[in-house]
Write an enzyme that holds these catalytic residues in place. Structure first.
Site, PDB file in Angstrom:
ATOM      1  CE  LYS A  22      -1.812   1.696   3.883  1.00 44.45           C
ATOM      2  NZ  LYS A  22      -1.485   3.160   4.265  1.00 44.45           N
ATOM      3  CG  ASN A  23       2.293   2.673   3.614  1.00 45.16           C
ATOM      4  OD1 ASN A  23       1.149   2.967   3.354  1.00 45.16           O
ATOM      5  ND2 ASN A  23       2.849   2.507   4.885  1.00 45.16           N
ATOM      6  CB  CYS A 116      -5.300  10.885  10.526  1.00 49.01           C
ATOM      7  SG  CYS A 116      -3.708  10.347  11.361  1.00 49.01           S
ATOM      8  NE  ARG A 121      -0.054  10.506   9.841  1.00 48.58           N
ATOM      9  CZ  ARG A 121      -0.366   9.088   9.208  1.00 48.58           C
ATOM     10  NH1 ARG A 121      -1.545   8.772   9.327  1.00 48.58           N
ATOM     11  NH2 ARG A 121       0.535   8.628   8.551  1.00 48.58           N
ATOM     12  CG  ASP A 304       2.486   1.613   9.512  1.00 44.10           C
ATOM     13  OD1 ASP A 304       2.240   2.476  10.274  1.00 44.10           O
ATOM     14  OD2 ASP A 304       2.590   1.579   8.253  1.00 44.10           O
ATOM     15  NE  ARG A 396      -6.770   4.029   5.566  1.00 43.80           N
ATOM     16  CZ  ARG A 396      -5.996   4.378   6.507  1.00 43.80           C
ATOM     17  NH1 ARG A 396      -6.094   4.456   7.525  1.00 43.80           N
ATOM     18  NH2 ARG A 396      -4.624   4.683   6.058  1.00 43.80           N
TER      19      ARG A 396
HETATM   20  C1  UD1 Z   1       4.049   7.097   6.320  1.00 44.16           C
HETATM   21  C2  UD1 Z   1       3.106   5.666   6.129  1.00 44.16           C
HETATM   22  C3  UD1 Z   1       2.583   5.351   7.410  1.00 44.16           C
HETATM   23  C4  UD1 Z   1       3.827   4.952   8.461  1.00 44.16           C
HETATM   24  C5  UD1 Z   1       4.553   6.287   8.565  1.00 44.16           C
HETATM   25  C6  UD1 Z   1       6.018   6.097   9.620  1.00 44.16           C
HETATM   26  C7  UD1 Z   1       2.333   6.192   3.853  1.00 44.16           C
HETATM   27  C8  UD1 Z   1       0.936   6.385   3.103  1.00 44.16           C
HETATM   28  N1  UD1 Z   1       1.887   6.089   5.168  1.00 44.16           N
HETATM   29  O1  UD1 Z   1       3.068   7.936   6.947  1.00 44.16           O
HETATM   30  O2  UD1 Z   1       1.822   4.006   7.212  1.00 44.16           O
HETATM   31  O3  UD1 Z   1       3.083   4.989   9.811  1.00 44.16           O
HETATM   32  O4  UD1 Z   1       5.052   6.529   7.404  1.00 44.16           O
HETATM   33  O5  UD1 Z   1       6.663   5.073   8.894  1.00 44.16           O
HETATM   34  O6  UD1 Z   1       3.256   5.854   3.405  1.00 44.16           O
HETATM   35  N2  UD1 Z   1       5.670  14.764  10.744  1.00 44.16           N
HETATM   36  C9  UD1 Z   1       5.694  16.256  10.839  1.00 44.16           C
HETATM   37  N3  UD1 Z   1       5.775  17.390   9.822  1.00 44.16           N
HETATM   38  C10 UD1 Z   1       5.518  16.835   8.789  1.00 44.16           C
HETATM   39  C11 UD1 Z   1       5.240  15.446   8.413  1.00 44.16           C
HETATM   40  C12 UD1 Z   1       5.533  14.545   9.155  1.00 44.16           C
HETATM   41  O7  UD1 Z   1       5.942  16.671  12.016  1.00 44.16           O
HETATM   42  O8  UD1 Z   1       5.441  17.601   7.696  1.00 44.16           O
HETATM   43  C13 UD1 Z   1       5.653  13.955  11.576  1.00 44.16           C
HETATM   44  C14 UD1 Z   1       4.560  13.192  11.808  1.00 44.16           C
HETATM   45  O9  UD1 Z   1       3.521  13.748  12.787  1.00 44.16           O
HETATM   46  C15 UD1 Z   1       5.145  11.759  12.700  1.00 44.16           C
HETATM   47  C16 UD1 Z   1       6.568  11.698  12.148  1.00 44.16           C
HETATM   48  O10 UD1 Z   1       6.874  12.996  11.384  1.00 44.16           O
HETATM   49  O11 UD1 Z   1       5.276  11.977  13.936  1.00 44.16           O
HETATM   50  C17 UD1 Z   1       6.549  10.634  10.858  1.00 44.16           C
HETATM   51  O12 UD1 Z   1       5.475  10.953   9.880  1.00 44.16           O
HETATM   52  P1  UD1 Z   1       5.794  10.720   8.304  1.00 44.16           P
HETATM   53  O13 UD1 Z   1       7.032   9.788   8.241  1.00 44.16           O
HETATM   54  O14 UD1 Z   1       5.824  11.740   7.408  1.00 44.16           O
HETATM   55  O15 UD1 Z   1       4.726   9.639   8.169  1.00 44.16           O
HETATM   56  P2  UD1 Z   1       3.547   9.587   6.703  1.00 44.16           P
HETATM   57  O16 UD1 Z   1       4.288   9.708   5.568  1.00 44.16           O
HETATM   58  O17 UD1 Z   1       2.364  10.286   7.024  1.00 44.16           O
END
Ligand code: UD1
Length: 416
Positions: A22-23, A116, A121, A304, A396
């Site tokens: 998925k990711n 979410c 996030r 995850d 999902r």
């Molecule tokens: C992706 C995965 C999700 C997984 C996560 C961490 C997908 C579709 N989803 O989510 O399944 O759990 O990686 O491995 O690939 N953060 C900020 N600012 C930002 C972006 C992120 O502070 O602009 C923080 C988030 O709040 C969180 C951390 O960084 O605490 C990790 O988030 P991130 O790696 O961005 O996860 P996703 O890409 O949302």
């Protein structure tokens, strides 16, 4: 509302084929916007997140169809750069469309995906990086409007190796002018898969899988036929399911390196793991040792898989802890597991699992994707009948968890 109904107590045994990730596939579908051509994505999972992404692209003007498990996407004609508000709100990861649309149109409008189930996030890292690439960003109520006359490569130092931000920057950079360097990039296998897909389309990128990614912008990309990597979290979920029931399982279509952080933990608990060509076999002793877990960005233990491991740790005699370092609200299954008889306390970002207590079947509620899968796992060993509500969360990311677990001998059905 559909539910899963599970009769606990069956030992799992057998073989499963793992579906596409998925990711990995979500950013690849977003990336097809950049090639203005026809793309064939093989081994694409038919899960609801993919279906929402397809709908979003269709609303933009793309033509998309399934040919068995291959998704055929024609992005030659776009009608708009405004992303459908209600669809975006359904899927937080739609934020990665921003980078792709900037590369394609130089203009994009998206509604803030909002909070979410896993907590706040934020998307500050995504937006800061785009600004560095000469994108002007204005916010009107809930909508974010981005425009650039000239997308420019930049050096970007991420303060945290965010998966989504790394992907968004890669997508914006492939068709920008000059060179983009991402420092402290996320190193997840899904980032490498996105790089490999973009290279297949003619992009110039290297370094994915390391903390530094280098992208040399090109003028044009072309379509490609590409097979998505297997889903390491689904593989991990089924390994944990087999371990829960002290069963044994052979998984096909698994990349061993991608699941190593998970299999290392299962081996520490006492499971036996045999690596095979393109797969692995797990067998479980009657007694598993409890261990402590800390979630970290790849190659650390994946957040995850945290919920599924919590459920598994409920079957061990020793008291154990799980420290969640990525998402603030990722212990929502604790209350549900407690309803089943588990003894767990949460203090800050640490959950304390106070040893083995028998689990009893009852009605519980899935509140997020992986937590929902973890509750299904709890049902496999609970005494009596477990009913899991709000299974739309599970759908999902799992194409057919009922058929998969049934194939292994579980007594589980979906009640509509
Ligand atoms: C992706 C995965 C999700 C997984 C996560 C961490 C997908 C579709 N989803 O989510 O399944 O759990 O990686 O491995 O690939 N953060 C900020 N600012 C930002 C972006 C992120 O502070 O602009 C923080 C988030 O709040 C969180 C951390 O960084 O605490 C990790 O988030 P991130 O790696 O961005 O996860 P996703 O890409 O949302």
């Amino acid at each position: 509302m559909s539910q899963y109904v599970i009769e606990g107590g069956k030992r799992l045994e057998g073989e499963l084929q793992i579906e596409g990730s998925k990711n990995a596939v979500l950013p690849i579908i977003a990336a097809t916007l950049l090639n203005e051509d026809i793309t064939y994505i093989r081994n694409c999972p038919k899960i609801s997140d993919v279906k929402i992404m397809i709908q979003i692209l269709k609303e933009l003007g793309c033509h998309i169809e399934w040919q068995d498990h291959t998704l055929v996407i024609d992005t030659r004609h776009l009608a708009t750069y405004v992303l459908n508000e209600s669809l975006v709100k359904k899927m937080r990861s739609s934020i990665i469309l921003l980078g792709a649309l900037m590369g394609r149109c130089g203009e994009a409008q998206i509604n803030r995906p909002g909070g979410c189930q896993l907590g706040a996030r934020p998307i500050d890292l995504h937006l800061d990086a785009l600004e560095k690439m000469n994108v002007m960003i204005s916010e009107m109520d809930e909508a974010i409007y981005c425009k650039t006359l000239h997308l420019q490569g930049a050096t970007i130092n991420l303060k945290f190796p965010s998966v989504g931000a790394t992907e968004n920057i890669m997508l914006a950079a492939v068709r920008s002018e000059g060179i983009t360097v991402i420092h402290n990039a996320a190193r997840e296998p899904e980032i490498i898969d996105l790089q490999d897909f973009l290279i297949a389309c003619g992009a110039k990128i290297k370094g994915a899988g390391t903390p530094t990614i280098l992208i040399q912008g090109v003028k044009k990309l072309r379509g490609a036929s590409y097979e998505v990597i297997p889903d390491r979290i689904i593989a991990g979920t089924y390994l944990a399911a087999a371990a829960m029931t002290r069963g044994s399982i052979r998984l096909k279509n698994v990349c061993y390196a991608h699941v190593k952080a998970i299999t290392d933990k299962l081996e520490m608990m006492g499971c036996k793991m045999v690596q095979e060509n393109n797969g692995l076999v797990l067998s479980t002793p009657q007694i598993l040792r409890g261990i402590d877990i800390v979630t970290e960005p790849y190659p650390g233990f994946p957040t995850d898989m945290q919920s599924q491991m919590m459920t598994l740790l409920c079957t061990c005699k020793e008291s154990t802890t799980i420290k969640e370092n990525l998402f603030e609200a990722r212990f929502k299954i604790v209350d549900e597991l407690k309803k089943m008889g588990a003894d767990i306390e949460v203090k800050g970002c640490t959950a304390y699992i106070n040893g083995y207590k028998p689990l009893y079947g009852t009605t519980i509620c899935a509140k997020d994707l992986r937590g929902g899968a973890a509750l299904v796992l709890a049902g496999l060993v609970a005494e009596g009948t477990t009913t899991v509500e709000h299974i739309e969360h599970v759908e999902r990311g799992y194409q057919n968890i009922v058929a998969d677990l049934s194939k292994l001998g579980a007594k589980i059905q979906e009640r509509k």
